[in-house]
Every structure is written in structure tokens, then in C-alpha cells.
Design a protein around this motif. Sequence first.
Motif, PDB file in Angstrom:
ATOM      1  N   UNK A 149      28.569  58.333  92.105  1.00  0.00           N
ATOM      2  CA  UNK A 149      30.039  59.332  91.862  1.00  0.00           C
ATOM      3  C   UNK A 149      29.702  60.416  90.784  1.00  0.00           C
ATOM      4  N   UNK A 150      29.009  59.837  89.620  1.00  0.00           N
ATOM      5  CA  UNK A 150      28.788  60.881  88.420  1.00  0.00           C
ATOM      6  C   UNK A 150      27.834  61.980  89.168  1.00  0.00           C
ATOM      7  N   UNK A 151      26.606  61.526  89.849  1.00  0.00           N
ATOM      8  CA  UNK A 151      25.836  62.771  90.307  1.00  0.00           C
ATOM      9  C   UNK A 151      26.651  63.446  91.498  1.00  0.00           C
ATOM     10  N   UNK A 152      27.725  62.902  92.181  1.00  0.00           N
ATOM     11  CA  UNK A 152      28.223  63.755  93.087  1.00  0.00           C
ATOM     12  C   UNK A 152      29.210  64.806  92.383  1.00  0.00           C
ATOM     13  N   UNK A 153      29.662  64.398  91.488  1.00  0.00           N
ATOM     14  CA  UNK A 153      30.688  65.172  90.873  1.00  0.00           C
ATOM     15  C   UNK A 153      29.832  66.430  90.021  1.00  0.00           C
ATOM     16  N   UNK A 154      28.584  66.150  89.683  1.00  0.00           N
ATOM     17  CA  UNK A 154      27.842  67.429  89.043  1.00  0.00           C
ATOM     18  C   UNK A 154      27.495  68.309  90.278  1.00  0.00           C
ATOM     19  N   UNK A 155      27.170  67.749  91.574  1.00  0.00           N
ATOM     20  CA  UNK A 155      26.928  68.483  92.612  1.00  0.00           C
ATOM     21  C   UNK A 155      28.105  69.080  92.968  1.00  0.00           C
ATOM     22  N   UNK A 183      36.148  65.019  96.375  1.00  0.00           N
ATOM     23  CA  UNK A 183      36.265  64.006  95.402  1.00  0.00           C
ATOM     24  C   UNK A 183      36.000  62.793  96.014  1.00  0.00           C
ATOM     25  N   UNK A 184      34.796  62.074  95.202  1.00  0.00           N
ATOM     26  CA  UNK A 184      34.284  60.888  95.560  1.00  0.00           C
ATOM     27  C   UNK A 184      35.139  59.719  95.735  1.00  0.00           C
ATOM     28  N   UNK A 185      36.400  59.716  95.811  1.00  0.00           N
ATOM     29  CA  UNK A 185      37.327  58.509  95.963  1.00  0.00           C
ATOM     30  C   UNK A 185      36.939  57.593  97.022  1.00  0.00           C
ATOM     31  N   UNK A 186      36.514  58.212  98.231  1.00  0.00           N
ATOM     32  CA  UNK A 186      36.099  57.243  99.171  1.00  0.00           C
ATOM     33  C   UNK A 186      35.022  56.372  98.707  1.00  0.00           C
ATOM     34  N   UNK A 187      34.049  57.051  98.188  1.00  0.00           N
ATOM     35  CA  UNK A 187      33.063  56.218  97.786  1.00  0.00           C
ATOM     36  C   UNK A 187      33.222  55.100  96.923  1.00  0.00           C
TER      37      UNK A 187
END
Length: 799
Positions: free
Chosen positions: A420-426, A458-462
Motif C-alpha cells: 500500500x505504501x508503494x502504491x501511494x507513491x506510485x 486508493x488501495x483500500x481494496x488491497x
Amino acid sequence: MSVACTHCGDACPDAPIRLPAEPGLAFCCQGCRAVYELLAANRLCTYYRLDAHPGQKMKTVELPGRFDYLDAEAVQAQLLAFRSPTLARITFSIPQMHCASCIWLLENLFKLDPGISSSRVNFLRKELTVSYQPAATTLKKVVKLLAAVGYEPQITLAELGAQPHAASRTLYYQLGIAAFGFGNVMLLAFPEYFSFAGQLQSTFGRFFGGLSFLLALPVLLVSARGFYRSAWQGLRQRYINLDFPISLGLTALFMTSVFEVLTQRGPGYFDSFTGLVFFMLIGKWVQQRSYDALRFDRDFTSYFPVAVTRLTTAGEESVSVKELRAGQRIRVRHQEIIPADAVLRRGAGQIDYSFVSGESEPVARQAGDLLYAGGRQMGEAVELEVVREVSQGYLTQLWNNPAFQKEKQPSLETYADKVGRYFVGLTLTLALGAVAYWYPQNPAMALRAFTSVLVIACPCALSLATPFALGAALRVLGRRKFYLKNSAVVETLGRADTLVFDKTGTLTDVKKSVVEYVGPPLSPGQMQAVAAVVRQSTHPLSQRLATELPASSLAVADFTETPGQGVRGTVAGVVVRVGTAAFVGAAAAEAATEAAGPAQSGVYFRLGEASGRYLFRNVYRDSLRPVLAALGTRYRLAVLSGDNDTEQARLRELFGPTAEIHFRQTPQNKLEYIAQLKKAGRTVVMVGDGLNDAGALQCADAGIALTDTLTNFSPACDAILEADNFGQLATMLGFSRTCLRIVLATFALSFVYNGIGLTLAVQGRFTPIVSAILMPISSLSVMVFATLLVRLAARRRGL
């Protein structure tokens, strides 16, 4: 220019209150000054450096005698969760706590009152659990202290005790404000949507824009506050959480709309802004409802089957504690947990409240004394009368006590957080890239692409994949009478590669074993004396022997039990020992009776000068052979037995040539063996009886207590498996592995969702309002997908 109060931060009056010792400090009222002096006197002024605005506004009026009702015995009986001569415990609701400073101060109350042993904050529930010494302080003093420092608890007798906690209504208020603002802003935006209303828009456009701003402002300040607060707390901890890109998108959308209204370029995007907040809150509401429905730990007791021996006119019967009612009589043996508040009617109570209070010294209790749920009887069996309906909340706290928590290991849940952290950066990179691409061509499209990317990615689903998949698995296993402490145990079972079994009471069915006596004849009185002692123990062999011997009502004094060795008690002035040959001092007798048969376990006894041995011809569980055949192909198997090696050949046949089989193992030997396996990098599951194996169950990555009566409750284990379902152990472990693959599948699904959404959002094909609708739909679909796959996997495995 107003001066801020040193304590609470509010504006002081024209003539602020000063401290003679520190004239540079200003206070708005005497209450704030009193709190500062109290903290300064106890060297707790670090409180003011933990947060920008730590203090709470103090009330200037204090009614005398306002807390006198807390001295009443009836009130304390209802409020206190636990009480003994040396310790009392209560949980308060503290709605005033709001930051790290509050938590720090509330957990340092023992420095303000030496009679307070400890205080622990549950910030999410706004609760404070205080343990104090009744001899040194009182409940009234504790409450007055909390009120004095600005955290007066909400005390409502109807809500304290074992009542369930009502869900927070803040989200409902926020959702209502967002819905009101969204609906009205949409109505004002209709002239913008339809070309035939151009004249209306040109005439009232600026007025409608101003009204939309007024309607959107409370949505920003109230409804969206949670997103900003979460994002800010993450930044303070140098951590970009999932709410950061959402907050950034909301800010860009709102500020752009304000700019357009002020410069008369248009009505802005207040409809998209309020709609975004509204649909985001709907997503949060769906998640909250789902989590409340799962309640892995809090509602665990709704199906927890801890049983107890109930006394009836027909004799003893083992029943679930949920069937207990006030006025019924129960028998609690040595090492058993008291399941409900009860009055001691017969026997000498030696109650160990260490799991509840932290005190390791047993408390002596006599007939007529009240015993609290969660205590463990450490002596002879006692007879109790239940005085309250069973509140299993105590047992849940017992099972989830921090003293029994294992060290956290890397898991799929922490993996999801890292992803999730990497996804936010992307996400941030793509959003800024979209702005850089579109702004020279179309500034409006740049804004649309920027906000759409921040909302839909938003990676909520993840983050929802793991708890919902494993939570559904927890319920499936619970229906099969395999009761896990929490959802993380499912993951541990899925990663396991080594299974270690105890023998007696685990592999063997003690209830079916044949008991044979070897030794000189015993008189009826001697047999009753032995029966009286073994009835006090929960060990499987003791319970089986008690059913063979005649009923006994003889009193037992000085009862003690040594795990792995035996029991000792005094009956009618005669010392009775029952256990191993070494424990009772019958080493010579062991050599004389070794020839009685290979497939046997023995229990020795010594009663004064008389001694003898009871042989148990072991009967293995009917399902043992197929279970071991299924487990042997995947796991490394081992057996740790406290008996001699007379059954080595039979166990070798059952477990195969590669299994490790060890005999004459003490509880310490078992613990050390498990520790060695873990040191070698193995993920170990220990299956034992919960008493002699308590150390090994605690040391293992996952400890499973197998029990026939469910009375042998042990907080050291991670799971309880009813013995009748032992035949499904291999199936349940396989189901746990399948659940981990389902989690990975939900990860993949969430990546697909976000990949498609980001592709379209970067191209500017999604408006922010459409993105806000699709985001909760994707999260909900992942939750449904995970739950349905788990149920399908359970059906295929027959669970």
C-alpha cells in the motif's frame, strides 16, 4: 492581542491568571492553573511538549460532594469489573481524550496517585482501564483525580460492566451532513448541466456559486475531517497512509472551486467535492458495518465453547457455559477457570487471578465468598453457585491477554501495508505526471485527471483483502468446533511445516481405555480416598480413573498437582499420592509390573503403606490413522510423550519411519524441543491437552489444545479443537493454506481494478464524482469476492 492559555490553549481574558513562581505563564481559569500546578509538582510537564494543544478546558464550578455516590458499596459492585483486597479494576469512558498528550498523561496516573497500579488507554474506543489498590486509594479519589486533570469519565451505571459497546455515531453525523450538502449543491448545479438554463445561469450563477460554497464548507470542516486527521497523523509519524492522496485531491478540488467562484469563471466543482466526500463516507460506512459484523476478538465469545461441570440431582454433566444460569451449582477442579461470577459453597478456594490482575499469589477464599470470572482454582475441587449470568467477556480478555501474545512475525497483512505504501507513491507520481501532461493543453482536464487519479487509486481494496478472507475462514472453522483466538492464527496454520503431538489424551482416547488394577487388594475406604484425590485433577488419566473408582465425598486437604508428575492430597489425615512411579516413590513396583503388557500407560498411587498401579490399555482415536496418512505427505511429524517407550513400535507404524518420537518427556523437555525446531527455522504447530503441554503450546507458533470436555481452558493455546472433530485436522490445515492463496487472489483483483481505473483516470475520462462512486464499489467487490471464495473452498473440503 489575546494570550493563549498555557494549559488548554484557549484565549485568556484581558487579565489572565498568573503563577507567582512563573509569571510568564498565563491561564484562562483557576482550573487550568490547578492542573498545571499538579503536573508541575509531579514533574509531568512533558505533557505540554507532546502535542501542540494537549490541554482540555477546565470547568470553573465544582459541586461539593458530586462524587460521594462512588463510596456506596452497591455502586462499586456494579461499576468494578474486578475487586479483591489488593486490587480493583474499572474501565471508564473518556470522550475528552484526543491526542498523544492525553494518552501519555492518562497512562501516567500512577505518578499522580501512588494507589493507582496501572492505567491503560484504548484510544479508538476512548476508554481507560484503571487498576488501583483499595487499601491505598478509592474509586472516588480516582474519579476526582481524572476530573481534576480534565478527563472526567462518563459514568453511566447502565452502560458499564459487561454491556456491549455502542458503535460510534460520528460517522453517521458526517454522512448526514455530506448527503445534505451533496443533494442541495446538485440542485443548484442544474442550470450548469442543462443548456436551456443558460439565461438562469447567467443571472443567478454567482449567487448559486456562493450558496454552493456555504453548503460545501461544513462538508469540508465536519464530514471530511477524518481524512485530513488521518493523513496528518501519518505525516507526523513520517508515514504516508491511504488517506493522504484522498486529502490532497479534496483540497485541490475545493480550492479550485473557491477560486472559480471568486473570479466569476464558473460555479466551481462543489457538486463533485460534496459527492466525493459523500461516496467516500459510504465506503467507510460499508467497511465499518462489515468490521462490526466480523468482530474477530470482541464477539469471539458468541461461539466460544468453554464448558463447565454442572451439578444436578442426577449427578455431574458437562455443559457449555452459555447454558449456565444464576442459582445453578458447578464444580471447578484444580487448574480450571471459573467461568462466571459465583459464590463459594463447598471447599477451600485458592484462586489465582494472575491472568486477570497480574498477581501470581493465589488468594484464599472461604465458603460464602464471591469469586470472579477468570480466576483459576489452584487447589482441591470446589463447589460454586452461579450468581450472575455468564459474562464471557472476561474469558475473551483472558485469551487475548498481552501476557500470552506471541511475537509478531511477518505476515500477509503487513505485506499488504508495505504494498500500500508503494502504491501511494506510485499514485502521487501518476497524478503529478497527469497534471504535467494536461496542463499546457487543457488546465481543466489537468485538474480532472489529477483529482480522479487521487480518488480512484486508493488501495483500500488491497488492505481489505486479508482481514475479510481470514475473518470468513475464522467463522467457517468455528462452525466445525475448531475455535481460533484470532484471524492471524489461520495464517500461521497455513504457513506451518511441522506438527508436534502429545500422546496421552491427544492421540489416545482416554474415555475408551480399559483400566486394570495391579497390586494388593484395597478396602472401599482406600479406593474412595484415591478417588477423592484424582477427582480434583483435570488430567485425562485422572478423570478416567475417577469414573472407574467408587463415588467419594471425602474432603481433600493440602491438594497440589505437579504437571507431568502427579497429584497429592491429604484425606482423613492420610497422604495420598497418585502419578508416576518416581513421584509416588514406587520405582521398584514399576520394574515388577513392566511385563504387564506393552501397549499400556500406568498410574501409580501410594496411600500410607499401601501402594499399587492402575494400567490403562491405550486406545488410539479411530480417525488417527487416516489423519496421519494425510498429514505425513506434507508435514514433518513428531511425538512427545511423558510415558515410557513401550508403545514405540506402534507409534512408529502409525507415524512412519521419518517421524521423531520421544518418550519420558517432561513439560520442560517439550518446551525445549519446540524451541529448537523454531530456532532451526521451522513453523511449528503443537497439538496437546492444554495442561502439561502449556509451555509447549505457548512456545509453538500455533498451539492447539485438543479436548474432550472443553473444560481444560488454557490461555497459552491459540486454538481449541473439540476431540470429536480430530479426524478433520488435515482438512482444516489444508483449508488454511487455501485461504492464503485466496488472499493473494484478492490482491491480484485489487491490482486489476486499480490498473484499469488509473489508465482511464490519467486520460481524463473519469470525473471526480464517477471516481468517488467506483472506489467504494471496488472495495465492496473485493470483500464479497474474498468471502465467497472462502465459502466455496470450505464447501469443496466439506467444512
